[in-house]
Design an enzyme around this catalytic site. Structure first.
Site, PDB file in Angstrom:
ATOM      1  N   GLY A  29     -49.969  -3.722  -0.915  1.00 38.60           N
ATOM      2  CA  GLY A  29     -50.173  -4.159   0.470  1.00 38.60           C
ATOM      3  C   GLY A  29     -51.376  -3.479   1.116  1.00 38.60           C
ATOM      4  CB  SER A  30     -53.149  -4.283   4.254  1.00 39.53           C
ATOM      5  OG  SER A  30     -52.097  -4.078   5.187  1.00 39.53           O
ATOM      6  CE  LYS A  96     -41.295  -1.655  -0.712  1.00 42.91           C
ATOM      7  NZ  LYS A  96     -42.679  -1.938  -0.234  1.00 42.91           N
ATOM      8  CD  GLU A 105     -43.967  -3.464  -3.096  1.00 40.53           C
ATOM      9  OE1 GLU A 105     -42.958  -4.011  -2.581  1.00 40.53           O
ATOM     10  OE2 GLU A 105     -45.096  -3.504  -2.560  1.00 40.53           O
ATOM     11  CE  LYS A 123     -46.062  -4.004   8.837  1.00 39.48           C
ATOM     12  NZ  LYS A 123     -46.286  -3.615   7.457  1.00 39.48           N
TER      13      LYS A 123
HETATM   14  O1  DER Z   1     -44.493  -6.261   0.016  1.00 37.30           O
HETATM   15  C1  DER Z   1     -44.298  -5.106   0.501  1.00 37.30           C
HETATM   16  O2  DER Z   1     -43.179  -4.603   0.595  1.00 37.30           O
HETATM   17  C2  DER Z   1     -45.475  -4.360   0.993  1.00 37.30           C
HETATM   18  O3  DER Z   1     -45.259  -3.017   0.999  1.00 37.30           O
HETATM   19  C3  DER Z   1     -45.959  -4.953   2.233  1.00 37.30           C
HETATM   20  O4  DER Z   1     -45.308  -6.083   2.691  1.00 37.30           O
HETATM   21  C4  DER Z   1     -46.413  -4.069   3.349  1.00 37.30           C
HETATM   22  O5  DER Z   1     -47.605  -4.683   3.641  1.00 37.30           O
HETATM   23  P1  DER Z   1     -48.721  -4.182   4.614  1.00 37.30           P
HETATM   24  O6  DER Z   1     -48.927  -2.707   4.306  1.00 37.30           O
HETATM   25  O7  DER Z   1     -49.891  -5.020   4.231  1.00 37.30           O
HETATM   26  O8  DER Z   1     -48.189  -4.429   5.989  1.00 37.30           O
END
Ligand code: DER
Length: 229
Positions: A29-30, A96, A105, A123
């Site tokens: 993820g970002s 997630k 993950e 979040k």
């Molecule tokens: O897929 C996941 O669980 C990732 O960790 C993710 O959704 C979190 O993404 P982000 O850091 O781009 O918000």
């Protein structure tokens, strides 16, 4: 922008946990990507030796670009894993899977000695009120059976995730699975929900991370961060 600043603050906090010689699990993820760039700079600046265990092709490709050395989970147990999340509850339960990488993950985070989460403030979710939307990886052979089972067992409505880019048809995960986004109501212990969802035949993994919780959650707040311990 503000969210990038918050993700960076959280990533810098997690970076302080990195020690020379560590095997690090990396989520996807970002936010993790921001962490990876900071990690690669630290490794170069301080001449650290770290090995990474990846949770997606996306993370592996960036790791290679950054010169981070990747090893397999079968050869190494990560000392620490760092990952993002889509929803964080006060008891450190997580949802997630927004990025579709939840199966690997969970392998990396659950088999690591410990894992920490890095998020921006959007979040956080105060309490388990109202419906949840849970990403679930399913075997393609049975996705419609799982949809039916989710409706019967949890009164859940599920949608099959399609690719967000041009490619047509259902999104296929790094493991060849399909993804369902199941919306359901749950007010009980999230560990029970994780177990019950996982027990449905055809479910390969769920986006509920509650049976093993992160040791810390770093929440970016402007230039600083708070920690949920
Ligand atoms: O897929 C996941 O669980 C990732 O960790 C993710 O959704 C979190 O993404 P982000 O850091 O781009 O918000």
């Amino acid at each position: 922008d503000q969210l990038t600043q918050e993700k960076t603050s959280a990533a810098l906090a997690a970076l302080q946990l990195v020690k020379d010689g560590m095997v690090l699990g990396l989520g996807s993820g970002s936010t993790v990507k921001i962490f990876m760039k900071l990690l690669a700079e630290k490794v170069k600046r301080e001449g650290l030796k770290v090995y990474i265990v990846s949770s997606s092709y996306d993370t592996s490709i960036l790791a290679a670009t950054l010169g981070l050395i990747e090893v397999s989970l079968n050869s190494f147990t990560p000392d620490l894993s760092i990952d993002g999340a889509d929803t964080v509850f006060p008891d450190k339960s997580l949802i997630k899977g927004g990025g579709g990488c939840l199966l690997r993950e969970k392998l990396v985070n659950y088999y690591a000695r410990e894992y920490v989460i890095i998020v921006d403030h959007t979040k956080l979710r105060a309490k388990l009120d109202g419906p949840l939307t849970v990403p679930i990886e399913v075997h393609p052979m049975s996705y419609s059976q799982v949809v039916k089972a989710l409706r019967e067992t949890f009164n859940a409505e599920s949608s099959l995730r399609v690719f967000s880019e041009k490619k047509l048809g259902p999104a296929i995960t790094d493991n060849g699975g399909f993804l369902l986004d199941a919306t359901l109501k749950w007010s009980g212990d999230m560990r029970i929900l994780e177990e019950k969802l996982k027990s449905l035949p055809g479910v390969l993994e769920t986006g509920i991370f509650a049976i093993k919780k992160p040791s810390k959650i770093f929440v970016g707040q402007g230039e600083s961060y708070t920690v949920i311990e």
